[in-house]
Design a protein around this motif. Sequence first.
Motif: not given
Length: 312
Positions: A278-283
């Motif tokens: 949930d952090i890596l994908a949007p980032g």
Amino acid sequence: MSTEDSLTKDSAEVPAADGAAGAPRRSVAARVVGRVGGGVAQVVLVLVALFWLVPTLGLFVASLRSNQDNGSSGWWTVFSKPSQLTFSSYSSLLGKGDFVDSFWNTVLITVPATVLVVVIASLAAYAFAWLEFPGRDWLFLVVVALLVVPVQVALVPVAKLYGEIRVGGFHMFGSIVGVVLFHVAFGLPFAIFLLRNFFAAIPRDLLEAARMDGGSEWTIFRRVIFPLGGPAIASLGIFQFLWVWNDLLVSLVFADTGSQPMTKWLQSQMRQFSGNIDILAPGAFISLLVPLVVFFAFQRYFVQGVLAGSVK
């Protein structure tokens, strides 16, 4: 047989002879390629392009799903359950101050590194292409030789040099200035080589006419070289922007926590992928979005620069 009948017979036989000795028959493979090289080839290319975009689509869909949904099922299940889509991951990510700081650090590193390389390389390329000065060719050979120097070779020496540069409370090592200067130093050889070859192809008559009209070298560069070299300069700017924006190696060595770009921040968040997707994908998608916008904004100039000189 009369003369008229003889001429008529000869003229009738000539086309038959020409037809027999005409172009050779095309092979079966050539005929097959000729028939399928149109619509079928285009369909295949479109399918390959769509298949190539599948990972990007999966990244985007994963960035719109919750951590629980990503951990329990694949991203393609969203097509049967569109209710999984949510912007909560983006809201949470944009609420993190360290991510926002890393985004602006990326901008502060990429924009100056791109502008400085384009400006310095344009001026140097004009000098190498059209100005006469002692040692010009030898100096250009040195610039070309620097193209083969890998970045990895200079990491340790430059890091040691940066560690010795301290002005008051300013430390070169770990600062945005140090990262920018490193990118500029290693971006200039290719930039000068690219623009010099493009500028050298500009007709000499244009420059001579400008000189006869009383134009200085700066006026010639600004009003003749720069407009005509716009496609090549735009192509160089896109290349340099993408290289610096997506860089991780240089930032890992020379950037600290206060000057780290998004690539280093995302790398620092790497744990088990399913645990913080949930952090890596949007980032990662935000990091991908900006270069796409820049590329499509200057796509016309990029294509002109790539095709420059291919058609006379």
